[in-house]
Design a protein around this motif. Sequence first.
Motif, mmCIF file in Angstrom:
data_model
loop_
_atom_site.group_PDB
_atom_site.id
_atom_site.type_symbol
_atom_site.label_atom_id
_atom_site.label_comp_id
_atom_site.label_asym_id
_atom_site.label_seq_id
_atom_site.Cartn_x
_atom_site.Cartn_y
_atom_site.Cartn_z
ATOM 1 N N CYS A 111 0.648 -1.042 0.223
ATOM 2 C CA CYS A 111 0.008 0.003 -0.194
ATOM 3 C C CYS A 111 0.746 1.459 0.540
ATOM 4 C CB CYS A 111 -0.914 0.013 1.186
ATOM 5 S SG CYS A 111 -2.167 1.061 1.567
ATOM 6 N N CYS A 134 0.602 5.184 0.294
ATOM 7 C CA CYS A 134 -0.029 5.973 1.177
ATOM 8 C C CYS A 134 0.405 6.134 2.678
ATOM 9 C CB CYS A 134 -1.480 5.044 1.545
ATOM 10 S SG CYS A 134 -2.729 6.060 1.876
ATOM 11 N N LEU A 143 -1.907 8.693 3.689
ATOM 12 C CA LEU A 143 -2.708 8.662 4.705
ATOM 13 C C LEU A 143 -3.478 7.551 4.953
ATOM 14 C CD1 LEU A 143 -5.409 11.159 2.337
ATOM 15 C CD2 LEU A 143 -4.680 12.194 3.965
ATOM 16 N N SER A 190 -5.751 6.840 7.995
ATOM 17 C CA SER A 190 -7.471 6.596 7.214
ATOM 18 C C SER A 190 -7.518 6.016 5.838
ATOM 19 C CB SER A 190 -8.285 8.088 6.864
ATOM 20 O OG SER A 190 -7.870 8.533 6.324
ATOM 21 N N ASP A 191 -7.070 6.076 5.123
ATOM 22 C CA ASP A 191 -7.001 5.417 3.387
ATOM 23 C C ASP A 191 -6.248 3.952 3.983
ATOM 24 O OD1 ASP A 191 -8.156 6.691 2.184
ATOM 25 O OD2 ASP A 191 -6.616 7.633 0.887
ATOM 26 N N VAL A 192 -5.418 3.732 4.627
ATOM 27 C CA VAL A 192 -4.823 2.743 4.976
ATOM 28 C C VAL A 192 -5.559 1.536 5.702
ATOM 29 C CG1 VAL A 192 -2.543 1.388 6.179
ATOM 30 C CG2 VAL A 192 -2.260 3.449 4.535
ATOM 31 N N ALA A 245 -8.508 1.732 5.939
ATOM 32 C CA ALA A 245 -9.683 1.483 4.874
ATOM 33 C C ALA A 245 -9.232 0.551 3.657
ATOM 34 C CB ALA A 245 -10.192 2.537 4.631
ATOM 35 N N PHE A 246 -8.421 0.209 3.224
ATOM 36 C CA PHE A 246 -7.924 -0.539 1.884
ATOM 37 C C PHE A 246 -6.791 -1.363 2.307
ATOM 38 C CE2 PHE A 246 -9.247 4.005 0.558
ATOM 39 C CZ PHE A 246 -10.431 3.389 -0.057
ATOM 40 N N THR A 288 5.573 5.166 2.082
ATOM 41 C CA THR A 288 4.966 6.241 2.520
ATOM 42 C C THR A 288 6.934 6.824 2.668
ATOM 43 O OG1 THR A 288 3.646 7.412 3.980
ATOM 44 C CG2 THR A 288 5.019 5.961 5.265
ATOM 45 N N THR A 298 0.005 2.922 12.988
ATOM 46 C CA THR A 298 -1.495 2.243 11.958
ATOM 47 C C THR A 298 -0.884 1.093 11.225
ATOM 48 O OG1 THR A 298 -1.279 4.627 11.584
ATOM 49 C CG2 THR A 298 -2.796 2.674 9.823
#
Length: 113
Positions: A29, A31, A33, A35-37, A39-40, A49, A59
């Motif tokens: 992933c 990313c 953000l 919050s996107d991590v 979620a996905f 990152t 996270t």
Amino acid sequence: MRLETVKEVLNARVLCEGEGLDTEVLSACGCDLMSDVLAFVKNQAMLLTGLVNLQVVRTAEMMDMKAIVFVRGKMPGGDITELAREMKIAVMSTDLPLYMACGKLYDAGLHND
């Protein structure tokens, strides 16, 4: 893909080995953000990152990630690597930008199938 291969593909510096460089990751992933991590992310993922703070490690731990790769030559502080070491999360740093790092891993066979 084994973390040793990730290291080679990204020409990355290993800052913390986590459970070892023979650890397998099945997806990645890219990313900044968190919050996107949340979620996905899929199982046994690796996070790439440019965001360098403790929340990245927290996270990654929450999502059972095996590794974090900081891009654009970012170097985390000792507090970040120490927390990652405690949580058995590998930490690397590469000079590549996020887009290029993700592309190189994809070309090397790490797909999020």
